[in-house]
Design an enzyme around this catalytic site. Sequence first.
Site, PDB file in Angstrom:
ATOM      1  N   SER A 143      17.245  65.340  -2.999  1.00  0.00           N
ATOM      2  CA  SER A 143      16.675  64.627  -1.920  1.00  0.00           C
ATOM      3  C   SER A 143      17.412  63.520  -1.462  1.00  0.00           C
ATOM      4  O   SER A 143      18.353  63.003  -2.023  1.00  0.00           O
ATOM      5  CB  SER A 143      15.669  63.968  -2.539  1.00  0.00           C
ATOM      6  OG  SER A 143      14.657  63.088  -1.392  1.00  0.00           O
ATOM      7  N   TYR A 157      10.806  59.468  -9.114  1.00  0.00           N
ATOM      8  CA  TYR A 157      11.351  60.323  -8.305  1.00  0.00           C
ATOM      9  C   TYR A 157      12.790  60.219  -7.958  1.00  0.00           C
ATOM     10  O   TYR A 157      13.537  61.113  -8.016  1.00  0.00           O
ATOM     11  CB  TYR A 157      10.331  60.577  -7.037  1.00  0.00           C
ATOM     12  CG  TYR A 157      10.834  61.548  -6.041  1.00  0.00           C
ATOM     13  CD1 TYR A 157      10.535  62.979  -6.430  1.00  0.00           C
ATOM     14  CD2 TYR A 157      11.528  61.372  -4.941  1.00  0.00           C
ATOM     15  CE1 TYR A 157      10.902  64.005  -5.561  1.00  0.00           C
ATOM     16  CE2 TYR A 157      12.080  62.311  -4.044  1.00  0.00           C
ATOM     17  CZ  TYR A 157      11.641  63.609  -4.416  1.00  0.00           C
ATOM     18  OH  TYR A 157      11.873  64.530  -3.376  1.00  0.00           O
TER      19      TYR A 157
HETATM   20  P1  NAP Z   1       5.655  71.255  -2.503  1.00  0.00           P
HETATM   21  O1  NAP Z   1       5.102  71.874  -1.045  1.00  0.00           O
HETATM   22  O2  NAP Z   1       4.483  70.576  -3.279  1.00  0.00           O
HETATM   23  O3  NAP Z   1       5.864  72.746  -3.369  1.00  0.00           O
HETATM   24  C1  NAP Z   1       6.284  72.472  -4.670  1.00  0.00           C
HETATM   25  C2  NAP Z   1       6.402  73.752  -5.532  1.00  0.00           C
HETATM   26  O4  NAP Z   1       6.800  73.287  -6.673  1.00  0.00           O
HETATM   27  C3  NAP Z   1       5.127  74.622  -5.472  1.00  0.00           C
HETATM   28  O5  NAP Z   1       5.531  76.044  -5.503  1.00  0.00           O
HETATM   29  C4  NAP Z   1       4.992  74.152  -6.878  1.00  0.00           C
HETATM   30  O6  NAP Z   1       3.886  75.135  -7.271  1.00  0.00           O
HETATM   31  C5  NAP Z   1       6.337  73.910  -7.424  1.00  0.00           C
HETATM   32  N1  NAP Z   1       5.892  73.366  -8.833  1.00  0.00           N
HETATM   33  C6  NAP Z   1       5.676  72.102  -9.023  1.00  0.00           C
HETATM   34  N2  NAP Z   1       5.781  71.647 -10.459  1.00  0.00           N
HETATM   35  C7  NAP Z   1       6.062  72.605 -10.916  1.00  0.00           C
HETATM   36  C8  NAP Z   1       6.192  73.220 -12.476  1.00  0.00           C
HETATM   37  N3  NAP Z   1       6.124  72.219 -13.407  1.00  0.00           N
HETATM   38  N4  NAP Z   1       6.629  74.403 -12.760  1.00  0.00           N
HETATM   39  C9  NAP Z   1       7.288  75.328 -11.974  1.00  0.00           C
HETATM   40  N5  NAP Z   1       7.012  75.135 -10.325  1.00  0.00           N
HETATM   41  C10 NAP Z   1       6.438  73.817 -10.026  1.00  0.00           C
HETATM   42  O7  NAP Z   1       6.909  70.626  -2.334  1.00  0.00           O
HETATM   43  P2  NAP Z   1       8.119  70.595  -1.358  1.00  0.00           P
HETATM   44  O8  NAP Z   1       7.903  69.449  -0.476  1.00  0.00           O
HETATM   45  O9  NAP Z   1       8.411  72.012  -1.224  1.00  0.00           O
HETATM   46  O10 NAP Z   1       9.167  70.108  -2.354  1.00  0.00           O
HETATM   47  C11 NAP Z   1      10.140  71.049  -2.947  1.00  0.00           C
HETATM   48  C12 NAP Z   1      11.324  70.454  -3.384  1.00  0.00           C
HETATM   49  O11 NAP Z   1      12.018  69.654  -2.457  1.00  0.00           O
HETATM   50  C13 NAP Z   1      11.127  69.186  -4.598  1.00  0.00           C
HETATM   51  O12 NAP Z   1      12.107  69.194  -5.610  1.00  0.00           O
HETATM   52  C14 NAP Z   1      11.176  68.309  -3.753  1.00  0.00           C
HETATM   53  O13 NAP Z   1      11.671  67.138  -4.602  1.00  0.00           O
HETATM   54  C15 NAP Z   1      12.456  68.442  -2.633  1.00  0.00           C
HETATM   55  N6  NAP Z   1      11.993  67.550  -1.563  1.00  0.00           N
HETATM   56  C16 NAP Z   1      11.308  67.735  -0.572  1.00  0.00           C
HETATM   57  C17 NAP Z   1      11.319  66.806   0.521  1.00  0.00           C
HETATM   58  C18 NAP Z   1      10.159  67.340   1.732  1.00  0.00           C
HETATM   59  O14 NAP Z   1      10.181  66.536   2.574  1.00  0.00           O
HETATM   60  N7  NAP Z   1       9.022  67.880   1.450  1.00  0.00           N
HETATM   61  C19 NAP Z   1      12.345  66.055   0.770  1.00  0.00           C
HETATM   62  C20 NAP Z   1      13.431  65.926  -0.223  1.00  0.00           C
HETATM   63  C21 NAP Z   1      13.306  66.717  -1.451  1.00  0.00           C
HETATM   64  P3  NAP Z   1       2.943  74.836  -8.528  1.00  0.00           P
HETATM   65  O15 NAP Z   1       2.236  73.571  -8.143  1.00  0.00           O
HETATM   66  O16 NAP Z   1       1.851  75.961  -8.397  1.00  0.00           O
HETATM   67  O17 NAP Z   1       3.673  75.029  -9.770  1.00  0.00           O
END
Ligand code: NAP
Length: 259
Positions: A143, A157
């Site tokens: 991130s 985080y």
């Molecule tokens: P999201 O929409 O909340 O999706 C998160 C995914 O991770 C879901 O498939 C969730 O499924 C899975 N997950 C969460 N905890 C888990 C666990 N313990 N075991 C297995 N799967 C798990 O989040 P996102 O925004 O796509 O973020 C994805 C990644 O990108 C993360 O690492 C986040 O830090 C990073 N990121 C996101 C952003 C952004 O703007 N969105 C920015 C920077 C970085 P379940 O809950 O069903 O397990």
Amino acid sequence: MLTPLTGRSVIVTGGSKGIGRGIAKVFAARGARVTIAARGEEALRRTADELNAAGGRVRWAVCDVADWESVRRMVDEAAEVQGGLHVMCANAGIFPQVKIVSMTPDDWDHVMATNLRSAFLAVKAAIPHFEKAGGGRVVLTSSITGPVTGYPGWSHYGASKAGQLGFLRTAAMELARYNATINAVMPGNIITEGLQDLGQEYLDQMAASIPLKRLGSVEDIGHAALFFASDEAAYITGQMLVIDGGQIIPESLAAIADI
Ligand code: NAP
């Protein structure tokens, strides 16, 4: 034009939603066989159905990325079914917001286990399969928050995401003997289920601070992950790519007010 990934075996953790679903979509469209892994079965099934309906070869597996046995089993099964393992996208993560004054030690540990320990577990489980395949690729989803920026409520985080990059540099050296690379995508603000949970005010505030004047799409991150996994990126390891529409560049909001 990148060489197609036809028949390559890929795992995307957190592939049921958000950025992981975008990564899985981009890889599946390039001919890869993809396992998406997460905890919630319903979203996994829905996403796999959607990507398969578009011509993908996508299977799903229930897995908790913070649990070693769960990760090892998921990775071994995916490799068995998909003819080995070539690409591991360790993407799953959580971003609950709580300020340090109210944060409990358990809050801290939960974020660290889900976001940082998981990167180590994913790489550890992938190594024997990379060794068998004669090579491999790891793409971590880090991130901008932590490695470059800060935001109130995200000290745990940010530490987990910066920690991933510390892990990556040594992992790059250790993976080299297996002809495997490891790199990280560093997303800015990407429209996902998780980000939308933060509310419209947060989304508006973020869009206003991005020179390209929009939040990112999950495919924007998928394409960057695809590049790191491509044959053309074979000589890149231990590196990071910020994908944020320029968000970390302006020194103040006024700097982009009338561009
Ligand atoms: P999201 O929409 O909340 O999706 C998160 C995914 O991770 C879901 O498939 C969730 O499924 C899975 N997950 C969460 N905890 C888990 C666990 N313990 N075991 C297995 N799967 C798990 O989040 P996102 O925004 O796509 O973020 C994805 C990644 O990108 C993360 O690492 C986040 O830090 C990073 N990121 C996101 C952003 C952004 O703007 N969105 C920015 C920077 C970085 P379940 O809950 O069903 O397990």
